[in-house]
Enzyme design. Structure first.
Site, mmCIF file in Angstrom:
data_model
loop_
_atom_site.group_PDB
_atom_site.id
_atom_site.type_symbol
_atom_site.label_atom_id
_atom_site.label_comp_id
_atom_site.label_asym_id
_atom_site.label_seq_id
_atom_site.Cartn_x
_atom_site.Cartn_y
_atom_site.Cartn_z
ATOM 1 N N HIS A 87 83.694 24.547 -1.422
ATOM 2 C CA HIS A 87 84.079 25.835 -1.994
ATOM 3 C C HIS A 87 84.270 25.614 -3.489
ATOM 4 O O HIS A 87 85.011 24.724 -3.889
ATOM 5 C CB HIS A 87 85.374 26.324 -1.345
ATOM 6 C CG HIS A 87 85.691 27.752 -1.646
ATOM 7 N ND1 HIS A 87 86.014 28.177 -2.912
ATOM 8 C CD2 HIS A 87 85.727 28.855 -0.850
ATOM 9 C CE1 HIS A 87 86.232 29.480 -2.879
ATOM 10 N NE2 HIS A 87 86.068 29.918 -1.647
ATOM 11 N N ARG A 97 86.284 36.132 -7.820
ATOM 12 C CA ARG A 97 85.027 36.257 -8.571
ATOM 13 C C ARG A 97 84.381 37.597 -8.283
ATOM 14 O O ARG A 97 83.753 38.208 -9.141
ATOM 15 C CB ARG A 97 84.080 35.119 -8.198
ATOM 16 C CG ARG A 97 84.408 33.835 -8.942
ATOM 17 C CD ARG A 97 83.567 32.690 -8.444
ATOM 18 N NE ARG A 97 83.995 32.253 -7.130
ATOM 19 C CZ ARG A 97 83.176 31.960 -6.125
ATOM 20 N NH1 ARG A 97 81.872 32.055 -6.285
ATOM 21 N NH2 ARG A 97 83.646 31.566 -4.973
#
Lengths: 520, 582
Positions: free
Chosen positions: B235, B254
């Site tokens: 990740h 994000r």
């Protein structure tokens, strides 16, 4: 590339933690052991325990996510329930298992009892299985789920901290379960009467002391967002209101007072204006029902203390109940009426500051009045509200010259609405320290609720007294000659139960001690 | 055997695990009239990774420009076309009806003023299709599933660690579990087992440290096959500094506009993926971060900056509340300062090789969720996993119930296997401390080695070193592994020791697989073979175990819906990630 755990090899310092090691299978009692662990800034208690695992000290504790979403790792840290994964490590910390449950080993506890309660509440939407378009979810529900319900990680910190749960978990299910009840009750598919379930599970046994809110890792406020909301629905639907509460509502409706007078009303005898030349400030005194009708000495002491600090006092005689009991009971409509009436009265007196000697009044005036006024009149009050300790310690320069010695040992009880409600806990202690000869002995858990709040004492007096008894034990342990506090509800509750149990200490409001010292 | 086994449980379907996949398959199996028992190594609702999944659930049917086919293709591109297309097709077609179903269980997902579900775009998805609940979607999912399990009165054995699956003539007959509270063994007699034990990233220094891959190990030893085990997803935005902050920083950061910057303040993704920027796939961003850090453009603490300071404070406080609060605990205000993050092991893309019924080649042995392989190929897209849990949880539960009810309890319990479990524990507890080794002395160094040699960047020499280490662990360490703690109650050292056996298998399978795959693709990046090789390597690597030895075979990728050879921009490319603009 460096590995994840690397920084621990360059610790900032070494710290010690104390953990009771206990395996009931073999040990008679827990043995408190001390461990030294390296500290890296922001390192958590859980990381310390994991470090010890790496060293071969397998202290038994539950954990999973390590980012406060699973709620597995709640333990007592320095006596307070907290998540090990979100508590930054400090030197000398004492880690213990939650005391609400039996210890199975070290920090692992047996939660069977809780899981049974949990299942009994049937916390799922009880619905005929519907299809996609059958229901709508209101934006308000989505917001409340996001802000309140979905945030609860069921770590049981609030249950551990709750004074009502500690007294009788059978009668009061506790904050977490109330939040879960409210959660499912608001689900569009739920058809159970969750309000009745909440009442049956002790809705009116919460003293709204906010301890659950303080320990909640996710900052959920059960009293504000769940308990009072449920209670308002009780009044709306006219179910389950206790006799004592009906009487309170009736009295306030009738004469604006929360209780009946013992002796002569202070407001009837007081001079409306205490004028003086060259005052340092001019304030209104909001007396509050208990000081007006039961604890008149404290109200007189208040006026005396203000005068000795050269503060001009106005005490509007028409003032009525601040509305706190009504809001705690759930009678929001009537509360709004009394609030608006009081605001008019106080604003007419033309002062900019209002002082109180009641934690409940101070909190309600600052929090609830502001909200109600904003909603009803779209503005904020034209005055500021201060608790007297706060006022004397922060707002003006307190007159210490005239304080004469009083040889006395005292202990201080933190009223919940002052301490957790308005963050006033240092100020009263500072004042006590200013009185020559007064020795302050801190009691264990001075912030623990005395049982006087949340209208439990009017609805379920025996339950409230059971909470008070716990408080009385910690007062007695200090052997202080007097317990001082800053709230008439606490004074009355502690004094009454202390008298029943034959305790020898006195109990009074902090202004009385100040007034005595001024009088010499 | 009686000597060790203190309890015998009989059921139609045993669900191993306690996360979302386990709960959903238990619900589904019970709906089909099977007597279900759940055995959870932790506590239901608090175990597994589901509660700390933040992002959302991918549903392709809500956005007007979206369709199952678009979702399907996104998933395939993300997975390097190694995915089992039959499974992906099911995933993308079936997803929609699970959202209302979860709401009937008590979940509430975010909706707009008109009552439509709000959608987020996640990395690798070409359309907004993630249904979410704030940034705590997994928690909301788990809360409702836990209640549904309780509503149905499905028996749950909390803190029961399943050690092995018992097989007779290629058919499941039962399992052996260890009750953590008493260290007693529990024998399960059951014709069907659903493994939902999550992934195996606990062998790496991951946030999900408790997910050791028990299910992979049990399946392998019971005769099932594992697929794509060389693919471990990193990740890209995992907390790195301050030290106390743990866990991943949700991709929703994000998705809401969070920016990745290096020490020069440059949004470096514009050099690698100018169009997708921060919403590139997880594998690719991880590699880019690795480059930035190794080339000297890392943050103060050798991480990467993830900044949301340009977003309105109310967006951070509300929609990114979990992350916001997480940092605030340690005195960091993400409204004002950037987070220092870094790539970390996150998800095991591979798993037990299953058919469309989620059944392995062992009759009656099912796998679901992260434990099953095939759906995500070489790299899982964000939010595809929460939907995977429920879609395949339903299938696994239904099929397991069907199998159990049709077949009934036939076959013998392998008493030798049960005895072996008892003896294994006895050997550990009675081991010789003078020559012995304890579990923690293996766990720490091996975890770090896996990050070093089997991390986001791999090469032949590193992986060979890792294989040697695994051999050493098998031959020198395992035989002298012992447990110093002699007590039976909550003996966490014993659990740690038992997990060491699991670790050996996971490390061996993934390292050998990665060593064999001489190319780069999706989450598998080799310095010595940096290009994707579709001529040679468009195939799955499958491991099985025979007499304690690992065997491998190659399986051609499934092309039942879409043949990659017909997509020249993919097939002729040698770039390991789906970043068409490069």
């Amino acid at each position: 590339m460096t590995a994840y755990i690397l920084p621990i090899e360059k610790p900032e310092k070494m710290v010690q933690i104390h953990v009771p090691r206990y395996n009931p299978e073999v040990d008679a009692t827990p043995e408190m052991l001390t461990y030294t662990v390296p500290f890296v800034p922001t390192m958590t208690v859980m990381q310390a325990l994991e470090y010890l695992w790496d060293q071969g000290e397998y202290i038994a504790f539950r954990s999973n996510c390590r980012e406060f979403t699973c709620g597995s790792c709640a333990i007592l840290i320095n006596g307070e329930p907290r998540l090990a994964c979100m508590t930054v490590l400090q030197d000398g910390m004492k880690l213990e298992p939650l005391s609400l449950f039996p210890t199975l080993r070290d920090l692992v506890v047996d939660q069977t009892k809780l899981l049974k309660k949990y299942a009994n509440l049937r916390l799922w939407p009880d619905n005929p299985r519907v299809c996609f378009d059958d229901f709508q979810v209101s934006p308000q529900t989505i917001r409340r789920y996001g802000d309140i319900y979905s945030r609860c990680v069921e770590c049981y910190c609030c249950l551990e901290a709750c004074p009502s749960v500690a007294v009788d978990w059978e009668s009061y299910a506790g904050p977490m379960l109330m939040i879960q009840l409210a959660r499912v009750g608001e689900h569009p598919l739920d058809q159970e009467d969750r309000l009745k379930m909440a009442v049956a599970n002790g809705l009116y046994l919460c003293t709204t002391c906010k301890k659950c809110e303080e320990v909640c890792p996710l900052d959920i406020s059960c009293p504000r967002d769940v308990t009072e909301n449920f209670r308002a629905q009780v009044v709306d639907r006219g179910i389950g209101l206790l006799k004592g509460h009906q009487e309170v509502i009736a009295r306030i409706k009738e004469n604006g007072k929360y209780t009946t007078a013992k002796g002569k009303s202070f407001l009837e005898t007081v001079r409306e204006k205490e004028e003086m030349g060259n005052p340092v400030d001019r304030v209104a005194f909001f007396v509050g029902c208990l000081a007006d009708l039961h604890l008149q000495d404290s109200a007189s002491a208040m006026v005396d203390v203000l005068k000795r600090n050269r503060v001009e006092v106005v005490t509007p005689k028409e003032q009525i109940c601040c509305g706190s009991p009504l809001i705690r009971i759930g009678e929001v409509g009537l509360a709004e009426e009394v609030v608006l009436k009081n605001v008019d009265i106080l604003e007419r007196s033309g002062v900019e500051r209002v002082v109180t000697i009641c934690a409940h009044c101070a909190f309600t005036m600052r929090e609830d009045w502001t909200k109600i006024l904003a909603a009803k009149r779209g503005r904020s009050p034209k005055f500021e509200v201060f608790d007297i300790s706060e006022y004397l310690a922060r707002k003006i320069q307190i007159n210490t010259e005239d304080l004469k010695p009083l040889t006395m040992s005292v202990t201080y009880h933190d009223p919940c609405y002052l301490n957790r409600g308005l963050d006033v806990s240092k100020e009263p202690r500072e004042l006590l320290k200013k009185i020559p000869g007064v020795r302050l002995i801190e009691m264990e858990k001075s912030d623990r609720c005395c049982g006087g709040g949340g209208e439990v004492k009017d609805g379920a007096p025996q339950f409230a007294k059971a909470i008070t008894s716990v408080k009385i034990k910690s007062i007695q342990k200090t052997s202080a000659e007097a317990v001082v506090t800053a709230c008439p509800h606490c004074v009355e509750q502690i004094a009454e139960v202390s008298a029943d149990s034959g305790a020898s200490y006195q109990c009074f409001n902090i202004v009385e001690l100040l007034s005595r010292s001024y009088q010499g | 055997m009686e000597h060790w086994v203190k309890e015998v449980v009989e059921c139609d379907v045993l669900v191993v695990g306690g996360g979302g996949a386990a709960a959903f398959s238990a619900i589904s199996a019970q709906e089909d009239k099977a007597r279900v028992v759940m055995a959870d190594k932790g506590q239901l609702g608090k175990s597994g990774c589901t509660p700390n999944a933040h992002g959302g659930m991918a549903v392709a049917h809500l956005h007007p420009e979206d369709s199952w086919r678009v979702h399907f293709e996104d998933t395939l591109y993300g997975g390097g076309f190694l995915n089992d297309q039959r499974l992906v097709e099911i995933l993308c077609k079936e997803s929609l009806r699970f959202i209302p179903k979860l709401e009937t269980f008590g979940a509430i997902f975010d909706r707009d003023q008109n009552g439509n579900y709000r959608l987020r775009t996640f990395g690798g998805h070409s359309k907004p299709r993630s249904v979410y609940s704030g940034d705590a979607t997994g928690h909301e999912l788990m809360t409702s599933l836990k209640r549904e399990v309780m509503r149905r009165n499905i028996p749950i054995l909390n803190e029961m660690m399943i050690l092995c699956v018992l097989v007779d003539e290629g058919r499941v007959t039962g399992a052996v579990g260890l009750d953590k509270a008493s260290s007693n063994l529990c024998l399960f007699r059951t014709p069907a087992i659903i493994l939902a034990t999550g992934g195996g990233v606990g062998c790496w220094p991951a946030a999900a440290e408790r997910q050791m891959g028990d299910g992979y190990c049990m399946a392998l030893r019971a005769g099932a096959e594992l697929v794509d085990m060389e693919f471990t997803q990193y990740h890209p935005t995992h907390t790195w500094w301050p030290y106390g902050v743990r866990g991943s920083v949700s991709e929703s950061v994000r998705s809401e506009g969070g920016q990745l910057t290096n020490s020069r303040g440059e949004r470096f993704m514009k050099r690698y993926s100018p169009e997708r920027m921060e919403l590139s796939t997880r594998d690719f961003i991880s590699i880019c971060e690795y480059r930035e850090i190794t080339e000297g453009r890392g943050s103060k603490s050798q991480g990467i900056y993830l900044s949301v300071t340009h977003l309105p404070p109310e967006v951070i406080e509300n929609r990114l509340r979990t992350v916001f609060n997480k940092y605030l605990v340690y005195g960091y205000d993400i409204r004002k300062e950037p987070m220092e993050i870094r790539f970390r092991p996150h998800y095991s893309n591979g798993g037990v090789l299953v058919n469309e019924r989620m059944e392995s080649r062992v009759s009656g042995l099912f796998a679901v969720g992260e434990t099953a392989g095939g759906v995500h190929g070489g790299n899982r897209l964000g939010t595809n996993s929460l939907i995977d849990l429920v879609v395949f949880g339903e299938i696994a539960g239904r099929e397991a119930a069907d199998k159990a009810l049709k077949q009934g309890h036939t076959g013998k319990i392998d008493r030798d296997a049960v005895r072996e479990e008892g003896e294994r524990i006895e050997r550990l507890v009675n081991g010789n401390p003078r020559e012995g080794i304890r579990a923690m002395s293996i766990r720490r160094p091996h975890t770090e080695m896996m990050d070093l040699y089997m991390g986001v960047f791999r090469n032949e020499s590193g992986m060979k070193k890792m294989v040697e280490e695994v051999e050493k662990l098998k031959e020198d360490d395992l035989p002298r592994l012992y447990v110093a703690d002699q007590s039976k109650r909550y003996n966490y050292e014993l659990i740690d020791a038992l997990e060491t056996f699991v670790r050996v298998d996971i490390e061996e399978v993934s390292t050998r697989g990665a060593l064999m795959r001489k190319e780069s693709r999706a989450t598998h990046y080799r310095e010595d073979y940096p290009k994707m090789d579709n001529q040679q390597w468009l195939k799955n690597l499958v491991f099985s175990m025979e007499n304690g030895e690992l065997k491998h075979r190659f399986k051609p990728v499934d092309k039942s819906v879409l043949d990659p050879e017909n997509i020249p921009e993919f097939f002729d490319s040698d770039f390991p990630w789906h970043e068409s603009e490069i």
